[in-house]
Write an enzyme that holds these catalytic residues in place. Structure first.
Site, PDB file in Angstrom:
ATOM      1  N   SER A   1      51.284  33.513  53.865  1.00 27.32           N
ATOM      2  CA  SER A   1      51.366  32.943  52.516  1.00 27.32           C
ATOM      3  C   SER A   1      51.834  33.994  51.536  1.00 27.32           C
ATOM      4  O   SER A   1      51.553  35.196  51.707  1.00 27.32           O
ATOM      5  CB  SER A   1      49.968  32.458  52.130  1.00 27.32           C
ATOM      6  OG  SER A   1      49.891  32.222  50.753  1.00 27.32           O
TER       7      SER A   1
ATOM      8  N   TYR B   1      40.272  33.812  51.601  1.00 27.60           N
ATOM      9  CA  TYR B   1      41.408  33.135  52.227  1.00 27.60           C
ATOM     10  C   TYR B   1      42.627  34.066  52.272  1.00 27.60           C
ATOM     11  O   TYR B   1      43.245  34.254  53.318  1.00 27.60           O
ATOM     12  CB  TYR B   1      41.752  31.847  51.451  1.00 27.60           C
ATOM     13  CG  TYR B   1      43.143  31.344  51.752  1.00 27.60           C
ATOM     14  CD1 TYR B   1      43.413  30.688  52.947  1.00 27.60           C
ATOM     15  CD2 TYR B   1      44.201  31.558  50.853  1.00 27.60           C
ATOM     16  CE1 TYR B   1      44.700  30.267  53.243  1.00 27.60           C
ATOM     17  CE2 TYR B   1      45.478  31.132  51.146  1.00 27.60           C
ATOM     18  CZ  TYR B   1      45.724  30.486  52.333  1.00 27.60           C
ATOM     19  OH  TYR B   1      46.999  30.074  52.627  1.00 27.60           O
TER      20      TYR B   1
ATOM     21  N   LYS C   1      44.818  36.089  55.542  1.00 25.92           N
ATOM     22  CA  LYS C   1      46.260  36.129  55.822  1.00 25.92           C
ATOM     23  C   LYS C   1      46.733  37.575  55.959  1.00 25.92           C
ATOM     24  O   LYS C   1      47.529  37.902  56.855  1.00 25.92           O
ATOM     25  CB  LYS C   1      47.047  35.399  54.726  1.00 25.92           C
ATOM     26  CG  LYS C   1      46.791  33.892  54.683  1.00 25.92           C
ATOM     27  CD  LYS C   1      47.178  33.195  55.993  1.00 25.92           C
ATOM     28  CE  LYS C   1      46.836  31.718  56.015  1.00 25.92           C
ATOM     29  NZ  LYS C   1      46.966  31.105  57.347  1.00 25.92           N
TER      30      LYS C   1
HETATM   31  N1  UFG Z   1      47.763  23.416  38.634  1.00 23.04           N
HETATM   32  C1  UFG Z   1      47.419  22.733  37.482  1.00 23.04           C
HETATM   33  N2  UFG Z   1      46.553  21.686  37.590  1.00 23.04           N
HETATM   34  C2  UFG Z   1      46.029  21.271  38.781  1.00 23.04           C
HETATM   35  C3  UFG Z   1      46.392  21.970  39.952  1.00 23.04           C
HETATM   36  C4  UFG Z   1      47.265  23.047  39.841  1.00 23.04           C
HETATM   37  O1  UFG Z   1      47.878  23.070  36.387  1.00 23.04           O
HETATM   38  O2  UFG Z   1      45.237  20.319  38.792  1.00 23.04           O
HETATM   39  C5  UFG Z   1      48.715  24.538  38.550  1.00 23.04           C
HETATM   40  C6  UFG Z   1      48.114  25.858  38.974  1.00 23.04           C
HETATM   41  O3  UFG Z   1      47.472  26.491  37.894  1.00 23.04           O
HETATM   42  C7  UFG Z   1      49.355  26.605  39.471  1.00 23.04           C
HETATM   43  C8  UFG Z   1      50.258  25.506  39.995  1.00 23.04           C
HETATM   44  O4  UFG Z   1      49.769  24.291  39.445  1.00 23.04           O
HETATM   45  O5  UFG Z   1      49.985  27.201  38.387  1.00 23.04           O
HETATM   46  C9  UFG Z   1      50.237  25.395  41.506  1.00 23.04           C
HETATM   47  O6  UFG Z   1      48.902  25.312  41.922  1.00 23.04           O
HETATM   48  P1  UFG Z   1      48.493  24.977  43.422  1.00 23.04           P
HETATM   49  O7  UFG Z   1      47.005  24.954  43.488  1.00 23.04           O
HETATM   50  O8  UFG Z   1      49.241  23.782  43.882  1.00 23.04           O
HETATM   51  O9  UFG Z   1      49.104  26.192  44.234  1.00 23.04           O
HETATM   52  P2  UFG Z   1      48.795  27.761  44.091  1.00 23.04           P
HETATM   53  O10 UFG Z   1      50.082  28.368  43.683  1.00 23.04           O
HETATM   54  O11 UFG Z   1      47.605  28.061  43.291  1.00 23.04           O
HETATM   55  O12 UFG Z   1      48.343  28.038  45.585  1.00 23.04           O
HETATM   56  C10 UFG Z   1      49.259  28.138  46.589  1.00 23.04           C
HETATM   57  C11 UFG Z   1      48.641  27.728  47.939  1.00 23.04           C
HETATM   58  C12 UFG Z   1      47.585  28.688  48.358  1.00 23.04           C
HETATM   59  C13 UFG Z   1      48.071  30.092  48.256  1.00 23.04           C
HETATM   60  C14 UFG Z   1      48.611  30.362  46.879  1.00 23.04           C
HETATM   61  C15 UFG Z   1      49.200  31.719  46.764  1.00 23.04           C
HETATM   62  O13 UFG Z   1      48.085  26.434  47.858  1.00 23.04           O
HETATM   63  O14 UFG Z   1      47.267  28.416  49.707  1.00 23.04           O
HETATM   64  O15 UFG Z   1      49.653  29.448  46.607  1.00 23.04           O
HETATM   65  O16 UFG Z   1      49.689  31.968  45.492  1.00 23.04           O
HETATM   66  F1  UFG Z   1      47.064  30.964  48.469  1.00 23.04           F
END
Ligand code: UFG
Length: 335
Positions: free
Chosen positions: A125, A150, A154
């Site tokens: 990741s 998590y 990785k």
């Molecule tokens: N977000 C919102 N509202 C929500 C959900 C997400 O605004 O209800 C935003 C988050 O703040 C972020 C973006 O949408 O800016 C993406 O969020 P995700 O949770 O979809 O994904 P992440 O980038 O946080 O996480 C992903 C993977 C993880 C990994 C991570 C590494 O899901 O497994 O990238 O950066 F660890």
């Protein structure tokens, strides 16, 4: 036909990869304990490919079970998806994450060596980069201290694989560092099936549009980005699946020991861009409001994708619009 063991093959990325393996002439063999997936995924795979891959229900942490699978199937390679993946849950249950994610990798590597299975593609990741110093983030960027158990699984898994490849020259492995996988198969026969309230943005968006959730909360709009919301590199899950097949082909063809490769589009999109693009492709307005920042979120991250292009001959073909359209079609197929 080359047999490839796919752990977590009933899961979100695993199931799409199983389809692409079949499409590219491989014979996937699935191992899954259905802890975060459903056997009905096999029906979707069969509808798309016309084939029903062999499936073994069991836990990758169970060495005796894995030995039985390898003894009867003798796969030439493995793709290891099976793992827990919720960042927040890993903070609450670190031992569960270490036991499952690290334990299953150790069992898999030992079994692969015992049965002379020489090729491995591993699900890593972009989380291993933490907050990158420079964008786009290249594979040479240093790892930063992991924000969550998590993320640490990785980082440690990559190290375990690298050390094992160094000690066993016959073994060849690539860790693919995924950016943000989204979307679903364009047929809408398979897609993401989050249990309970989704943690990730796109399933939350599609469930909100479907009326399952009242509104989307955008986690902060005071970041140092053009519209103030976080920027991510969203990659269509079918593109990501194809990247796994290209990686297998690369491992079969080239003299590789161990390598890491980013899998993204190379382009960043903000949370509000995702919201507005979704509204365009679905024709629905999406109830949303700005809320506080989510602890641990990185301001912006997107991939340098030159290495994937030059080493694998792979690049993303689907756009954000395509991915959101497919995610929406999948959500509607569930109703
Ligand atoms: N977000 C919102 N509202 C929500 C959900 C997400 O605004 O209800 C935003 C988050 O703040 C972020 C973006 O949408 O800016 C993406 O969020 P995700 O949770 O979809 O994904 P992440 O980038 O946080 O996480 C992903 C993977 C993880 C990994 C991570 C590494 O899901 O497994 O990238 O950066 F660890």
């Amino acid at each position: 036909m080359t047999k490839i063991l796919v752990t977590g093959g009933a899961g979100y990325i695993g199931s799409h990869t199983v389809v692409e393996l079949v499409n590219h002439g491989y014979e996937p063999v699935i191992v899954d304990n259905f802890s975060n997936s459903s056997p009905s995924v096999l029906d979707g795979i069969a509808k798309i490919t016309g084939k029903r891959p062999a499936i073994y229900e069991g836990d990758c942490n169970d060495a005796a079970f894995m030995a039985r699978v390898f003894a009867s199937e003798r796969p030439a390679g493995a793709i290891h998806f099976a793992a827990y993946k919720a960042v927040g849950e890993s903070v609450a249950k670190p031992l569960m994450y270490y036991e499952n994610n690290i334990g299953s990798l150790l069992v898999l590597l030992k079994t692969m060596l015992a049965f002379e299975c020489h090729l491995l593609v591993f699900s890593s990741s972009c989380t291993v980069y933490g907050t990158p110093d420079k964008l786009p983030v290249t594979e040479a960027s240093p790892m930063q201290e992991a924000e969550s158990p998590y993320g640490y699984t990785k980082q440690v898994s990559e190290r375990i694989i690298a050390d094992t490849c160094r000690a066993h020259p016959g073994l060849a492995a690539v860790a693919l560092r995924y950016f943000n996988p989204i979307g679903a198969h364009p047929s809408a026969h398979i897609g993401e099936l989050p249990l309970g309230v989704p943690n990730n943005l796109v399933p939350f968006v599609t469930q909100t549009a479907a009326g399952i959730r009242p509104e989307l909360v955008v986690f902060g709009n005071d970041y140092n980005t053009p519209d103030g919301t976080n920027i991510r590199d969203y990659i269509h899950v079918v593109d990501l699946a194809v990247a796994h097949v290209k990686t297998l082909q690369y491992l079969q063809k080239e003299d590789v020991s161990y390598d890491v490769i980013n899998v993204g589009t190379g382009r960043g999109h903000s949370v509000l861009e995702v919201v507005h693009t979704f509204e365009q492709v679905s024709g629905r307005s999406l109830p949303h409001r700005i809320g506080p920042r989510r602890p641990g979120d990185v301001e912006q991250v997107y991939a340098a994708v030159d290495k994937a292009r030059t080493t694998l001959g792979w690049q993303a073909r689907y756009s954000l619009e395509d991915a959101l359209r497919d995610a929406w079609r999948w959500q509607q197929s569930l109703e």
